[in-house]
Motif scaffolding. Structure first.
Motif, PDB file in Angstrom:
ATOM      1  N   ALA A  80      18.165  24.140  27.926  1.00  0.00           N
ATOM      2  CA  ALA A  80      18.545  23.491  29.175  1.00  0.00           C
ATOM      3  C   ALA A  80      17.496  23.808  30.239  1.00  0.00           C
ATOM      4  CB  ALA A  80      19.901  24.002  29.634  1.00  0.00           C
ATOM      5  N   PRO A  81      17.155  22.824  31.072  1.00  0.00           N
ATOM      6  CA  PRO A  81      16.156  23.110  32.105  1.00  0.00           C
ATOM      7  C   PRO A  81      16.710  24.081  33.148  1.00  0.00           C
ATOM      8  CG  PRO A  81      17.100  20.921  32.408  1.00  0.00           C
ATOM      9  CD  PRO A  81      17.667  21.457  31.130  1.00  0.00           C
ATOM     10  N   SER A  82      15.842  24.944  33.635  1.00  0.00           N
ATOM     11  CA  SER A  82      16.264  25.855  34.687  1.00  0.00           C
ATOM     12  C   SER A  82      16.389  25.101  35.992  1.00  0.00           C
ATOM     13  CB  SER A  82      15.227  26.959  34.852  1.00  0.00           C
ATOM     14  OG  SER A  82      15.129  27.701  33.667  1.00  0.00           O
ATOM     15  N   PRO A  83      17.265  25.581  36.850  1.00  0.00           N
ATOM     16  CA  PRO A  83      17.307  24.957  38.174  1.00  0.00           C
ATOM     17  C   PRO A  83      15.945  25.105  38.837  1.00  0.00           C
ATOM     18  CG  PRO A  83      18.655  26.945  38.100  1.00  0.00           C
ATOM     19  CD  PRO A  83      18.203  26.656  36.713  1.00  0.00           C
ATOM     20  N   SER A  84      15.482  24.069  39.481  1.00  0.00           N
ATOM     21  CA  SER A  84      14.151  24.119  40.066  1.00  0.00           C
ATOM     22  C   SER A  84      14.236  23.896  41.565  1.00  0.00           C
ATOM     23  CB  SER A  84      13.272  23.032  39.433  1.00  0.00           C
ATOM     24  OG  SER A  84      11.976  23.127  39.957  1.00  0.00           O
ATOM     25  N   ARG A  85      13.642  24.824  42.273  1.00  0.00           N
ATOM     26  CA  ARG A  85      13.571  24.698  43.719  1.00  0.00           C
ATOM     27  C   ARG A  85      12.437  25.568  44.170  1.00  0.00           C
ATOM     28  NH1 ARG A  85      19.122  25.149  47.265  1.00  0.00           N
ATOM     29  NH2 ARG A  85      17.987  24.722  49.168  1.00  0.00           N
ATOM     30  N   GLU A  86      11.662  25.113  45.096  1.00  0.00           N
ATOM     31  CA  GLU A  86      10.444  25.833  45.430  1.00  0.00           C
ATOM     32  C   GLU A  86      10.650  26.847  46.546  1.00  0.00           C
ATOM     33  OE1 GLU A  86       7.264  25.908  44.156  1.00  0.00           O
ATOM     34  OE2 GLU A  86       8.043  24.803  42.442  1.00  0.00           O
ATOM     35  N   GLY A  87      11.565  27.784  46.316  1.00  0.00           N
ATOM     36  CA  GLY A  87      11.651  28.921  47.220  1.00  0.00           C
ATOM     37  C   GLY A  87      12.011  28.577  48.645  1.00  0.00           C
ATOM     38  N   ASP A  88      12.962  27.706  48.848  1.00  0.00           N
ATOM     39  CA  ASP A  88      13.359  27.414  50.226  1.00  0.00           C
ATOM     40  C   ASP A  88      14.834  27.746  50.450  1.00  0.00           C
ATOM     41  OD1 ASP A  88      14.392  25.491  48.654  1.00  0.00           O
ATOM     42  OD2 ASP A  88      13.694  23.776  49.810  1.00  0.00           O
ATOM     43  N   PHE A  89      15.307  28.739  49.750  1.00  0.00           N
ATOM     44  CA  PHE A  89      16.707  29.136  49.934  1.00  0.00           C
ATOM     45  C   PHE A  89      16.914  29.883  51.244  1.00  0.00           C
ATOM     46  CE2 PHE A  89      16.219  28.588  45.391  1.00  0.00           C
ATOM     47  CZ  PHE A  89      17.375  27.922  45.031  1.00  0.00           C
ATOM     48  N   GLY A  90      15.871  30.529  51.701  1.00  0.00           N
ATOM     49  CA  GLY A  90      16.007  31.313  52.920  1.00  0.00           C
ATOM     50  C   GLY A  90      16.840  32.564  52.729  1.00  0.00           C
ATOM     51  N   LEU A  91      16.916  33.036  51.493  1.00  0.00           N
ATOM     52  CA  LEU A  91      17.714  34.231  51.213  1.00  0.00           C
ATOM     53  C   LEU A  91      16.818  35.470  51.200  1.00  0.00           C
ATOM     54  CD1 LEU A  91      19.963  32.736  48.401  1.00  0.00           C
ATOM     55  CD2 LEU A  91      20.677  33.339  50.732  1.00  0.00           C
ATOM     56  N   GLY A  92      17.452  36.616  51.387  1.00  0.00           N
ATOM     57  CA  GLY A  92      16.691  37.851  51.470  1.00  0.00           C
ATOM     58  C   GLY A  92      16.109  38.017  52.866  1.00  0.00           C
ATOM     59  N   ARG A  93      15.476  39.169  53.068  1.00  0.00           N
ATOM     60  CA  ARG A  93      14.833  39.420  54.358  1.00  0.00           C
ATOM     61  C   ARG A  93      13.471  40.032  54.103  1.00  0.00           C
ATOM     62  NH1 ARG A  93      14.401  44.738  55.065  1.00  0.00           N
ATOM     63  NH2 ARG A  93      15.959  46.112  54.144  1.00  0.00           N
ATOM     64  N   ALA A  94      12.658  40.060  55.156  1.00  0.00           N
ATOM     65  CA  ALA A  94      11.319  40.625  55.003  1.00  0.00           C
ATOM     66  C   ALA A  94      11.409  42.105  54.657  1.00  0.00           C
ATOM     67  CB  ALA A  94      10.529  40.432  56.295  1.00  0.00           C
ATOM     68  N   ALA A  95      10.600  42.539  53.686  1.00  0.00           N
ATOM     69  CA  ALA A  95      10.499  43.967  53.383  1.00  0.00           C
ATOM     70  C   ALA A  95       9.610  44.616  54.432  1.00  0.00           C
ATOM     71  CB  ALA A  95       9.915  44.164  51.988  1.00  0.00           C
ATOM     72  N   LEU A  96      10.108  45.689  55.056  1.00  0.00           N
ATOM     73  CA  LEU A  96       9.315  46.363  56.089  1.00  0.00           C
ATOM     74  C   LEU A  96       8.206  47.189  55.423  1.00  0.00           C
ATOM     75  CD1 LEU A  96      12.229  47.602  58.369  1.00  0.00           C
ATOM     76  CD2 LEU A  96      10.848  45.506  58.578  1.00  0.00           C
ATOM     77  N   PRO A  97       7.090  47.373  56.133  1.00  0.00           N
ATOM     78  CA  PRO A  97       5.994  48.170  55.552  1.00  0.00           C
ATOM     79  C   PRO A  97       6.443  49.566  55.109  1.00  0.00           C
ATOM     80  CG  PRO A  97       5.280  47.066  57.553  1.00  0.00           C
ATOM     81  CD  PRO A  97       6.756  46.808  57.442  1.00  0.00           C
ATOM     82  N   GLU A  98       7.335  50.184  55.892  1.00  0.00           N
ATOM     83  CA  GLU A  98       7.809  51.528  55.511  1.00  0.00           C
ATOM     84  C   GLU A  98       8.600  51.476  54.212  1.00  0.00           C
ATOM     85  OE1 GLU A  98       8.032  49.788  58.382  1.00  0.00           O
ATOM     86  OE2 GLU A  98       9.097  51.032  59.842  1.00  0.00           O
ATOM     87  N   GLU A  99       9.341  50.369  54.028  1.00  0.00           N
ATOM     88  CA  GLU A  99      10.142  50.237  52.814  1.00  0.00           C
ATOM     89  C   GLU A  99       9.242  50.025  51.593  1.00  0.00           C
ATOM     90  OE1 GLU A  99      14.191  48.331  54.786  1.00  0.00           O
ATOM     91  OE2 GLU A  99      12.565  46.975  54.187  1.00  0.00           O
ATOM     92  N   VAL A 100       8.243  49.169  51.762  1.00  0.00           N
ATOM     93  CA  VAL A 100       7.307  48.952  50.653  1.00  0.00           C
ATOM     94  C   VAL A 100       6.601  50.264  50.328  1.00  0.00           C
ATOM     95  CG1 VAL A 100       5.216  47.746  49.922  1.00  0.00           C
ATOM     96  CG2 VAL A 100       7.000  46.516  51.189  1.00  0.00           C
ATOM     97  N   ALA A 101       6.211  50.998  51.361  1.00  0.00           N
ATOM     98  CA  ALA A 101       5.511  52.274  51.131  1.00  0.00           C
ATOM     99  C   ALA A 101       6.405  53.257  50.385  1.00  0.00           C
ATOM    100  CB  ALA A 101       5.055  52.867  52.463  1.00  0.00           C
ATOM    101  N   ALA A 102       7.713  53.242  50.681  1.00  0.00           N
ATOM    102  CA  ALA A 102       8.628  54.192  50.040  1.00  0.00           C
ATOM    103  C   ALA A 102       8.790  53.915  48.558  1.00  0.00           C
ATOM    104  CB  ALA A 102       9.992  54.137  50.728  1.00  0.00           C
ATOM    105  N   TRP A 103       8.789  52.670  48.175  1.00  0.00           N
ATOM    106  CA  TRP A 103       9.047  52.336  46.766  1.00  0.00           C
ATOM    107  C   TRP A 103       7.791  52.019  45.971  1.00  0.00           C
ATOM    108  CZ3 TRP A 103      14.101  48.909  46.217  1.00  0.00           C
ATOM    109  CH2 TRP A 103      15.218  49.753  46.375  1.00  0.00           C
ATOM    110  N   ASP A 104       6.779  51.491  46.641  1.00  0.00           N
ATOM    111  CA  ASP A 104       5.580  51.069  45.909  1.00  0.00           C
ATOM    112  C   ASP A 104       4.681  52.273  45.680  1.00  0.00           C
ATOM    113  OD1 ASP A 104       3.367  49.983  44.830  1.00  0.00           O
ATOM    114  OD2 ASP A 104       3.021  48.487  46.385  1.00  0.00           O
ATOM    115  N   ILE A 105       4.966  53.021  44.607  1.00  0.00           N
ATOM    116  CA  ILE A 105       4.197  54.240  44.328  1.00  0.00           C
ATOM    117  C   ILE A 105       3.331  54.089  43.085  1.00  0.00           C
ATOM    118  CG2 ILE A 105       5.890  55.755  45.444  1.00  0.00           C
ATOM    119  CD1 ILE A 105       6.918  56.442  42.595  1.00  0.00           C
ATOM    120  N   ASP A 106       3.235  52.865  42.564  1.00  0.00           N
ATOM    121  CA  ASP A 106       2.547  52.723  41.286  1.00  0.00           C
ATOM    122  C   ASP A 106       1.030  52.794  41.429  1.00  0.00           C
ATOM    123  OD1 ASP A 106       1.678  49.810  41.796  1.00  0.00           O
ATOM    124  OD2 ASP A 106       3.864  49.677  41.939  1.00  0.00           O
TER     125      ASP A 106
END
Lengths: 388, 378
Positions: free
Chosen positions: B30-56
């Motif tokens: 079955a085809p996946s639902p297709s939509r080009e990212g215009d749901f407007g869901l989620g919020r911007a990740a803050l730089p401090e938040e990215v810094a806290a988790w992005d340790i790779d």
């Protein structure tokens, strides 16, 4: 003589049983208490970084009950609170985003049945027949219906940049599990799943959210998924370098052996499921699967591979899912050497263990999809053997 | 994430085949639902938040923080934090992974896959030590400590000399010996055609013989076996080495009751909430210690009936010398003494092999002591 099971009044015929609500979340009959996941203690140093095995010999159909799905943890079971659950997408995206559980539930969902097989399933059998039971030789697999959001939708929401080629999936557990996955796969059929067989994921399966990577080795299906980073090259983290790489006889190693080759196993009779009756009509059954598609055909042999017969497939045939096969025959009571051989929808035929060893040697640990042999004696007792 | 470094080891080694294989990986019914990212869901990740988790960390050094550490500092840290499981020289203890040596074994019957003999990239060591070690106390090491421990692991593997200092800058100078011996999955070329031939159905062999029986090894759990065969993760020891420690030592000869005057909390019975909190705190201990009715000695001694127990008194456990001395002196684990020890293990008992830095919060210590009393009294 008359059967007392019929002639004597049984307690459940006479006295009232428990009412509704006595078991608000049901559990199996007390007579099924032996049907449990089991561990092989000598395999690993500690239960918090270890594996246990699905009791395939006790199951039928194609769906694995949630409580029997094998477990593999690298830092124990993370107990996440869905209220504080966050999924971050960062890296080569236009807008780094954070989603809550409620956000995820507002994206369009899909339902799909897929098997998850550990790359090390049957890994203890490379050097020969070792463990007596398909639970132990083949039990690092389960097959459930997932409900989840296509990963593609979440990536598109963040806006993947043109230079992107890979993602890194990361878990929230104490091992910080990470795997690199090519962007093409992420955009193709990966799911960010929150339900299995209709109910919430079990904690040991990644509650509240895990990644589903259909057809590819189970280690990539990151549990307790907390972050997706988009990048332009793979990260080469521990689970894709020191582990989950396949050492070959020349001392070199294959990496990124993601797809699970077609494989099958007879689940009954098998060492933990001997034939409980004498000669006469009987049912042989088993499971087959392929990371490259469906299983249109399985062959079985009763004589160690001299003569093969096509088994009867039964149940739905889903892409990258378990398939159930049966062979209904009259047993003459003589010893048997049972094998099954899967054919997948690409034309691939499951090889013998020796054919695999010719190419891969005995040290590769992972991706052992060779044909399994059970020797059944006159009493119906089965044993794991290798044959010429 | 983070700032890319120059002098990258592997920026140009991205396997082109990867994309080819992925693209052919499957077709959905079955085809996946297709939509080009215009749901407007989620919020911007803050730089401090990215810094806290992005340790790779990547092979090209992207993600490495500022910092440095030398081999000898690394040795001290390794002995404190890592040696309990990995051995003082990375030789591995019990079933825990061996980290050093093993060079030249990969083509033989018993390959020993260590950082030096097998791991292709140094970045993997830094990333993994930082994100997941010490086992059971992840992300507790500072960047300088991770640099130092990584430097020591390199030294143990004879990749660097003893005067080596690993830093964000010197990182790119190190090449791992086995890097060139990995290659992209070639099953599509080597195996798929070979394993796609029409199989024989009739008179396929002249005869069949059994060549090997699993029961000869007898390692299936229900069969009661305890050794034989290979290991899931491919470490080198034979499973005979894996035989678990002898079961729990005989019950402590001392009575379970606290010989010291009971504290107020104990006199009133354990506070269930405090015990519950203590159970959470105990997670920091459980990689090495068991507690409760069936508790056995593991890397550390079992902690059943700990409060009131003479120090160093569990039979069959190989204590550090400092605990043997305490036992000889007749010292006992009182609640107060336990609290003091948990706050500063190495200060209280210099030379203890326990690789735990201590609990910083008094309420955590109180909760853990309450839990250990409660679990021991079950």
């Amino acid at each position: 003589a008359p059967d007392p099971a019929i002639t004597e009044l049984q307690p459940w015929q006479q006295y009232l049983g428990e009412g509704v609500d006595a078991r608000p979340y049901g559990f199996p009959s007390e007579h099924e208490a032996h049907v449990v996941r089991r561990n092989v203690p000598w395999l690993t140093a500690d239960a918090t970084s270890s594996v246990n095995f699905t009791p395939l010999h006790e199951l039928d159909g194609i769906i694995t009950p949630n409580g029997l799905c094998f477990e593999r943890h690298h830092g124990g079971i993370a107990e996440l609170d869905p209220g504080s659950y966050r999924l971050m997408i960062n890296g080569l995206v236009d807008s780094p985003l954070v989603f809550t559980m409620q956000d995820l539930l507002r994206f369009p969902r899909e339902n799909r049945v897929h098997f998850l097989e550990c790359a090390a399933n049957s890994g203890m059998e490379w050097r020969g027949a070792q463990l007596n039971g398909c639970q132990f030789t083949h039990g690092m697999i389960h097959n459930v219906m997932y409900t989840g959001v296509p990963l593609r939708l979440l990536l598109e929401e963040a806006g993947v940049r043109t230079s992107a080629a890979w993602i890194l999936a990361e878990g929230a557990d104490a091992s910080g599990m990470t795997r690199s996955i090519p962007l093409e796969k992420a955009l193709d059929d990966c799911l960010v799943a929150f339900k299995m067989n209709g109910e919430a994921l079990r904690p040991e399966q990644g509650y509240p959210v895990r990644l589903v990577v259909p057809g590819w080795e189970g280690n990539m299906w990151v549990k307790w998924l907390r972050r997706i980073e988009v990048g332009d090259q793979p990260w080469h983290h521990r689970e894709e370098t020191s582990k989950y790489t396949d050492l070959l006889p020349d001392g070199r190693a294959r990496r990124f052996t993601w797809e699970m080759d077609a494989k099958s196993v007879i689940t009954s009779p098998s060492p933990q499921a001997p034939i409980p009756h004498g000669p006469g009509p009987m049912v042989l059954t088993g499971l087959a699967w392929s990371g490259r598609g469906t299983i249109p055909r399985v062959d079985v042999t009763l004589d160690g591979g001299v003569t093969w017969t096509e088994a009867r497939m039964s149940g739905p045939s889903f892409d990258k899912s378990l398939h159930r096969f049966y062979h209904d025959f009259v047993w003459d009571g003589r010893p048997m050497l049972l094998q099954s051989r899967a054919h997948d929808s690409t034309g691939y035929v499951q090889p013998t263990k020796d054919a695999l060893r010719e190419i891969r040697g005995e040290n590769s640990i992972y991706h052992n999809n060779g044909i399994q042999t059970w020797a059944v004696n006159e009493s119906g007792v089965a044993e794991n053997v290798e044959i010429s | 994430g983070g700032v890319p470094l120059v002098g990258a080891a592997s920026a140009d080694e991205v396997p082109a085949e990867a994309t080819v294989q992925a693209a052919s990986a499957g077709t959905e019914t079955a085809p996946s639902p297709s939509r080009e990212g215009d749901f407007g869901l989620g919020r911007a990740a803050l730089p401090e938040e990215v810094a806290a988790w992005d340790i790779d960390i990547r092979p090209d050094g992207q993600g490495l923080p500022e910092g440095s550490g030398d081999v000898w500092t690394g040795e001290e840290l390794f002995v404190e934090q890592c040696a309990m499981c990995h051995g003082d020289f990375g030789e591995g203890a019990g079933r825990w992974p061996q980290l050093a040596m093993g060079q030249g074994t990969l083509e033989g019957p018993d390959p020993v896959k260590t950082v030096g003999s097998y791991w292709p990239y140094l970045s993997t060591v830094w990333d993994y030590v930082h994100r997941a070690m010490p086992f059971g106390n992840a992300q507790s090491l500072s960047p300088d400590e991770v640099y130092a421990i990584t430097a020591y692991i390199l030294y143990l593997n004879e990749v660097v000399e003893d005067d080596f200092v690993l830093s964000r800058e010197s990182f790119a100078e190190v090449t791992m010996p086995n890097e060139d011996n990995f290659y992209m999955d070639d099953r599509p070329e080597v195996e798929l055609a070979r394993f796609s031939e029409a199989p024989c159905m009739e008179a396929c062999k002249d005869g069949v013989e059994i060549t090997m029986h699993a029961r000869v090894l007898d390692v299936t759990p229900e069969g009661g076996g305890d050794g034989g065969g290979i290991d899931l993760e491919g470490s080198s020891g034979s499973p005979g080495d894996a035989a678990p420690e002898p079961a729990a030592a005989p019950a402590d000869p001392e009575p379970a009751a606290d010989p010291e005057p009971a504290t107020e909390a104990a006199a009133a019975g354990p506070d269930p909430a405090l015990v519950e909190t203590g159970a959470q705190v105990f997670r920091k201990c459980q990689a090495c210690h068991e507690v409760g009715e069936d508790a056995a000695n593991r890397v550390g001694p079992h902690l059943t009936d700990l409060v009131g127990r003479p120090i160093g008194s569990v039979d069959g456990f190989n204590y550090s010398a400092v605990f043997e001395e305490a036992r000889a002196a007749g010292d006992v684990w009182t609640e107060e003494h336990l609290a003091e020890f948990l706050a500063d293990p190495r200060g209280t008992y210099p030379g203890t092999k326990m690789s735990f830095g201590g609990l910083r919060k008094d309420d955590e210590i109180a909760a853990l002591v309450a839990y250990l009393r409660s679990a021991g009294a079950e």
